[in-house]
Design an enzyme around this catalytic site. Structure first.
Site, PDB file in Angstrom:
ATOM      1  N   ASP A 158     -10.688  -3.399   0.988  1.00  0.00           N
ATOM      2  CA  ASP A 158     -10.666  -2.029   1.510  1.00  0.00           C
ATOM      3  C   ASP A 158     -11.794  -1.716   2.484  1.00  0.00           C
ATOM      4  O   ASP A 158     -12.297  -0.595   2.548  1.00  0.00           O
ATOM      5  CB  ASP A 158     -10.682  -1.008   0.350  1.00  0.00           C
ATOM      6  N   HIS A 190      -3.015  -2.646   3.130  1.00  0.00           N
ATOM      7  CA  HIS A 190      -3.684  -2.485   4.417  1.00  0.00           C
ATOM      8  C   HIS A 190      -3.154  -1.244   5.111  1.00  0.00           C
ATOM      9  O   HIS A 190      -1.950  -1.074   5.240  1.00  0.00           O
ATOM     10  CB  HIS A 190      -3.429  -3.702   5.316  1.00  0.00           C
TER      11      HIS A 190
HETATM   12  P1  IMP Z   1      -5.141  -7.587  -9.467  1.00  0.00           P
HETATM   13  O1  IMP Z   1      -5.424  -8.617  -8.445  1.00  0.00           O
HETATM   14  O2  IMP Z   1      -4.051  -6.633  -9.072  1.00  0.00           O
HETATM   15  O3  IMP Z   1      -4.925  -8.139 -10.854  1.00  0.00           O
HETATM   16  O4  IMP Z   1      -6.447  -6.671  -9.597  1.00  0.00           O
HETATM   17  C1  IMP Z   1      -7.689  -7.222 -10.026  1.00  0.00           C
HETATM   18  C2  IMP Z   1      -8.847  -6.433  -9.417  1.00  0.00           C
HETATM   19  O5  IMP Z   1      -8.862  -6.648  -8.005  1.00  0.00           O
HETATM   20  C3  IMP Z   1      -8.727  -4.907  -9.602  1.00  0.00           C
HETATM   21  O6  IMP Z   1     -10.045  -4.372  -9.700  1.00  0.00           O
HETATM   22  C4  IMP Z   1      -8.085  -4.453  -8.315  1.00  0.00           C
HETATM   23  O7  IMP Z   1      -8.386  -3.109  -8.019  1.00  0.00           O
HETATM   24  C5  IMP Z   1      -8.725  -5.403  -7.322  1.00  0.00           C
HETATM   25  N1  IMP Z   1      -7.921  -5.658  -6.118  1.00  0.00           N
HETATM   26  C6  IMP Z   1      -6.895  -6.506  -5.976  1.00  0.00           C
HETATM   27  N2  IMP Z   1      -6.444  -6.495  -4.712  1.00  0.00           N
HETATM   28  C7  IMP Z   1      -7.193  -5.621  -4.030  1.00  0.00           C
HETATM   29  C8  IMP Z   1      -7.243  -5.184  -2.664  1.00  0.00           C
HETATM   30  O8  IMP Z   1      -6.475  -5.608  -1.794  1.00  0.00           O
HETATM   31  N3  IMP Z   1      -8.187  -4.243  -2.359  1.00  0.00           N
HETATM   32  C9  IMP Z   1      -9.040  -3.785  -3.281  1.00  0.00           C
HETATM   33  N4  IMP Z   1      -9.060  -4.146  -4.546  1.00  0.00           N
HETATM   34  C10 IMP Z   1      -8.136  -5.074  -4.933  1.00  0.00           C
HETATM   35 MG    MG Z   2      -6.765  -2.144   0.672  1.00  0.00          MG
END
Ligand code: IMP
Ligand code: MG
Length: 338
Positions: free
Chosen positions: A12, A42
């Site tokens: 982000d 995105h």
């Molecule tokens: P997961 O990958 O959905 O299992 O999430 C695991 C951790 O990574 C969580 O804290 C999510 O918020 C974070 N996370 C996963 N993908 C993104 C992204 O694209 N941007 C920000 N945080 C992410």
């Molecule tokens: Mg994002």
């Protein structure tokens, strides 16, 4: 020419914005996405229209580029097909035969997992469950899914052939350095490695083919979900500074901290950038909104940028001064990049 864009914090940072700017400015022949899958969001704003993309490359804004998704990326066919429609990219978006497929069962498994939902703060988009099935070699691949048939291609072959023909390829990373399964704040991380070298692996390009690595930092740090965040601000302080953001995929409030050089230095070590992009400068210096020339920045904002360059010893080439792709300072020419 191969340009790789990756994130130096916790995701982000505005990669979508930086990539959409580069797509418009550099007119890539191919824009190819790496990273985990539809857990990433995105945001792309172009001429006032906002797009939130979880699967399709942010570079779609340049209408002539071929849009590819590498074999390392998980695909949720529903999300993919709805974004193809949203962006009207039917004739130029393709995914690799070997992309892993997220099915409803993966999403259900994550939604029912208290540890993942409550402690880790997963987006529960099925990525981790699908990733684990892939490791167990029982995950379905894109080539087995009938509705994806017309979109299938050999992404590594396309990307490497384009590079052999001296075409410009823009490679889009997702998530951020400290969400890496190996290099992040485990267990508060995503289900895969996502630093520069991992993104190259996702799309099937060897390290010697890379020309430029752009590491994206936001002017402050945010993270969603659980895990450590140095110097985290209170919600009130973040609100006062206009730094409250809502996560693209989950709609959660992001946690906020000031720009962090300890993180930034480690991200430089792990990703070996040739250039740095700084986003949301207009949030910390209001009067920089939509400024498009470095010389027109106020003294204080210039000093912020110069301090980053001096500390990290990498030139800051791209500076974002607003959400629109066009609100960008591009110093590449002035700093000797072609
Ligand atoms: P997961 O990958 O959905 O299992 O999430 C695991 C951790 O990574 C969580 O804290 C999510 O918020 C974070 N996370 C996963 N993908 C993104 C992204 O694209 N941007 C920000 N945080 C992410
Ligand atoms: Mg994002």
């Amino acid at each position: 020419m191969l340009y790789l864009v990756v994130d130096g914090f916790f995701g982000d940072t505005g990669k979508g914005k930086v990539i959409s700017y580069l797509a418009i400015a550099d007119k890539p022949y191919i824009v190819v996405r790496g990273g985990v899958g539809p857990n990433a969001g995105h945001t792309v704003v172009i001429d006032g229209n906002e797009y939130k993309l979880r699967q399709i490359p942010s570079g779609f804004v340049y209408e002539r580029s071929r849009l590819l998704i590498g074999p390392g990326v998980l695909v949720n066919p529903k999300v993919f097909l709805s974004e193809v429609e949203l962006t009207n990219t039917y004739d130029r978006v393709f995914l690799d035969y070997n992309c892993g497929i997220i099915e409803d069962i993966h999403i259900e498994r994550e939604r029912g997992d208290r540890y993942l939902k409550k402690k880790i703060g997963s987006t529960a988009s099925g990525c981790g469950a699908a990733q684990s099935d892939r490791a167990l070699r029982k995950l379905k691949l894109a080539k087995e899914i009938e509705e994806l048939e017309k979109y299938l291609t050999d992404v590594p072959l396309e990307v490497n052939s384009a590079l052999d023909n001296d075409e410009y390829v823009l490679v889009e990373g997702t998530q951020g350095t400290f969400l890496s399964l190996y290099h992040g704040t485990y267990p508060y991380v995503t289900s895969k490695d996502i630093i520069a070298s991992a993104i190259l692996s996702d799309v099937g390009v060897g390290p010697k083919k890379v020309d430029e690595i752009v590491l994206v930092f936001k002017s402050y740090v945010t993270r969603v979900g659980g895990g450590p965040l140095e110097n985290e601000m209170s919600e009130e302080e973040a609100a006062e500074k206009n730094m409250v953001e809502i996560a693209t995929v989950t709609g959660r409030k992001r946690r906020v901290a000031p720009f962090n050089f300890r993180y930034a230095k480690r991200a430089v070590m792990l990703n070996t950038p040739t250039q740095i992009a700084i986003t949301k400068l207009d949030v910390i210096y209001r009067d920089t909104y939509n400024v498009k020339e470095f010389s027109k920045l106020p003294m204080e904002a210039k000093r912020f940028i110069e301090n980053i360059e001096e500390t990290l010893k990498i030139p800051v080439t791209i500076i974002s001064t607003g959400p629109d792709a066009k609100s960008t300072i591009d110093r590449r020419k002035e700093l000797g990049f072609d």
